[in-house]
Scaffold this motif. Structure first.
Motif, PDB file in Angstrom:
ATOM      1  N   TYR A   1      -4.366   6.161  -2.197  1.00 53.94           N
ATOM      2  CA  TYR A   1      -3.515   5.008  -1.934  1.00 53.94           C
ATOM      3  C   TYR A   1      -3.481   4.111  -3.164  1.00 53.94           C
ATOM      4  CZ  TYR A   1      -4.011   6.408   2.920  1.00 53.94           C
ATOM      5  OH  TYR A   1      -3.995   7.122   4.088  1.00 53.94           O
TER       6      TYR A   1
ATOM      7  N   VAL B   1      -2.916   0.473  -4.040  1.00 60.09           N
ATOM      8  CA  VAL B   1      -2.897  -0.833  -3.374  1.00 60.09           C
ATOM      9  C   VAL B   1      -2.584  -1.870  -4.443  1.00 60.09           C
ATOM     10  CG1 VAL B   1      -4.194  -2.494  -2.017  1.00 60.09           C
ATOM     11  CG2 VAL B   1      -4.625  -0.039  -1.724  1.00 60.09           C
TER      12      VAL B   1
ATOM     13  N   THR C   1      -5.082  13.169  -1.792  1.00 58.22           N
ATOM     14  CA  THR C   1      -4.305  12.046  -1.278  1.00 58.22           C
ATOM     15  C   THR C   1      -5.053  10.768  -1.623  1.00 58.22           C
ATOM     16  OG1 THR C   1      -3.388  13.342   0.531  1.00 58.22           O
ATOM     17  CG2 THR C   1      -3.387  10.942   0.807  1.00 58.22           C
TER      18      THR C   1
ATOM     19  N   VAL D   1       0.862  -1.174   0.000  1.00 56.03           N
ATOM     20  CA  VAL D   1       0.000   0.000   0.000  1.00 56.03           C
ATOM     21  C   VAL D   1       0.906   1.234   0.000  1.00 56.03           C
ATOM     22  CG1 VAL D   1      -1.797   1.258   1.235  1.00 56.03           C
ATOM     23  CG2 VAL D   1      -1.771  -1.237   1.290  1.00 56.03           C
ATOM     24  N   PHE D   2       0.725   2.074  -1.009  1.00 55.56           N
ATOM     25  CA  PHE D   2       1.565   3.257  -1.154  1.00 55.56           C
ATOM     26  C   PHE D   2       0.695   4.510  -1.134  1.00 55.56           C
ATOM     27  CE2 PHE D   2       3.541  -0.286  -3.335  1.00 55.56           C
ATOM     28  CZ  PHE D   2       4.786  -0.315  -2.727  1.00 55.56           C
ATOM     29  N   LYS D   3       0.936   5.371  -0.170  1.00 51.84           N
ATOM     30  CA  LYS D   3       0.193   6.629  -0.059  1.00 51.84           C
ATOM     31  C   LYS D   3       0.844   7.653  -0.979  1.00 51.84           C
ATOM     32  CE  LYS D   3      -1.368   9.955   3.406  1.00 51.84           C
ATOM     33  NZ  LYS D   3      -1.309  10.285   4.848  1.00 51.84           N
TER      34      LYS D   3
ATOM     35  N   VAL E   1       3.815   8.473  -5.666  1.00 48.99           N
ATOM     36  CA  VAL E   1       4.008   7.892  -4.337  1.00 48.99           C
ATOM     37  C   VAL E   1       5.302   8.365  -3.684  1.00 48.99           C
ATOM     38  CG1 VAL E   1       2.560   5.882  -4.818  1.00 48.99           C
ATOM     39  CG2 VAL E   1       5.003   5.775  -5.292  1.00 48.99           C
TER      40      VAL E   1
END
Length: 69
Positions: free
Chosen positions: A56, A58, A54, A8-10, A29
């Motif tokens: 994510y 996934v 923002t 998971v990359f925010k 990211v």
């Protein structure tokens, strides 16, 4: 948000290119590192995502392919 996926990359939504059926969403990211995803147009609308939001990325995959030159 709770999720079982480990990758998971925010990041920040950099662009959304919406077509008739799908939308390509680009999430930065890390500075200079972007992840692209193609989702349904209705999913993009349901998420109400906009450039600058923002989000994510996934990633759930059973295969990772490595290549070299």
């Amino acid at each position: 948000m709770k999720i079982s996926a480990r990758n998971v990359f925010k990041g920040t939504v950099k662009s959304i290119l919406s077509g008739m059926v799908t939308a390509e969403v680009i999430i930065e990211v890390s500075p200079g590192l972007e992840v692209a995803s193609v989702i349904t147009k209705s999913s993009a609308e349901s998420l109400d995502i906009k450039v600058g939001d923002t989000a994510y990325a996934v990633i759930k995959s059973s295969d990772v392919i490595v290549a070299t030159d």
